[in-house]
Write an enzyme that holds these catalytic residues in place. Structure first.
Site, PDB file in Angstrom:
ATOM      1  N   GLU A  44      12.173   2.370  -6.721  1.00  0.00           N
ATOM      2  CA  GLU A  44      12.098   3.828  -6.850  1.00  0.00           C
ATOM      3  C   GLU A  44      12.192   4.254  -8.310  1.00  0.00           C
ATOM      4  OE1 GLU A  44      14.991   5.447  -4.083  1.00  0.00           O
ATOM      5  OE2 GLU A  44      13.680   4.920  -2.401  1.00  0.00           O
ATOM      6  N   GLU A  55       5.688  -3.258   0.330  1.00  0.00           N
ATOM      7  CA  GLU A  55       4.429  -3.921   0.701  1.00  0.00           C
ATOM      8  C   GLU A  55       3.495  -3.991  -0.497  1.00  0.00           C
ATOM      9  OE1 GLU A  55       5.993  -1.457   2.152  1.00  0.00           O
ATOM     10  OE2 GLU A  55       5.441  -1.216   4.255  1.00  0.00           O
ATOM     11  N   CYS A  86       3.736   2.707   5.262  1.00  0.00           N
ATOM     12  CA  CYS A  86       3.178   4.047   5.041  1.00  0.00           C
ATOM     13  C   CYS A  86       1.655   3.976   5.050  1.00  0.00           C
ATOM     14  CB  CYS A  86       3.691   4.627   3.724  1.00  0.00           C
ATOM     15  SG  CYS A  86       2.867   3.983   2.254  1.00  0.00           S
ATOM     16  N   CYS A  89      -0.039   2.176   2.060  1.00  0.00           N
ATOM     17  CA  CYS A  89       0.059   0.706   2.104  1.00  0.00           C
ATOM     18  C   CYS A  89      -0.842   0.120   3.184  1.00  0.00           C
ATOM     19  CB  CYS A  89       1.506   0.268   2.293  1.00  0.00           C
ATOM     20  SG  CYS A  89       2.475   0.477   0.776  1.00  0.00           S
TER      21      CYS A  89
END
Ligand code: THU
Length: 129
Positions: A44, A55, A86, A89
């Site tokens: 992050e 991923e 998500c 990805c």
């Protein structure tokens, strides 16, 4: 490499997750068709928007090491239900992997397996243009 071991590698990779903002740690393990495994964790950033998913870290590591063919990816997080990749990805995995197996697991022993085409039906790819 069996499913259990791929989940184990993703679980270990999750330990390195840098997730001080969401506190949601994710690990991934991407299995190449030649048997090599590339792991990743989410990283992050204070901007939030520059955060990179687990991923994607695994995929970029693999492609930058010369691997472009994959057969499975395991994704692990600590939630009530196994985590789903998500949308971004899913698209990025499709680019290199096509319809690979996506194994998701949480730390409580629940796991589920999908084909990527179930998670990303009607994908946009090079056959689209
Ligand atoms: N995250 C992943 O690493 N993979 C996913 O497929 C979903 C989301 C991360 C991004 C962010 O660091 C945190 O989970 C919360 O969204």
């Amino acid at each position: 490499m069996d499913t259990e071991n791929l989940i184990k590698l993703a679980t270990e990779a999750r330990e390195n997750a840098y997730a001080p903002y969401s506190n949601f740690k994710v690990g991934a393990a991407l299995l190449a068709s030649n048997g090599r495994v590339f792991t990743g964790c989410n990283v992050e950033n204070a901007t939030y928007g520059l955060t990179v998913c687990a991923e994607r870290v695994a995929l970029w590591k693999a492609v930058s090491e010369g691997e472009r063919e994959f057969v499975a990816v395991a994704v692990v997080a600590d939630g009530e239900r196994p985590p789903l990749p998500c949308g971004a990805c899913r698209q990025l995995l499709w680019e290199f992997s096509g319809d690979i197996e996506v194994i998701t697991a949480n730390l409580r022993g629940a796991s589920q397996s999908y084909h990527l085409s179930e998670l990303l039906p009607h994908p946009f790819d090079r056959s689209s243009f």
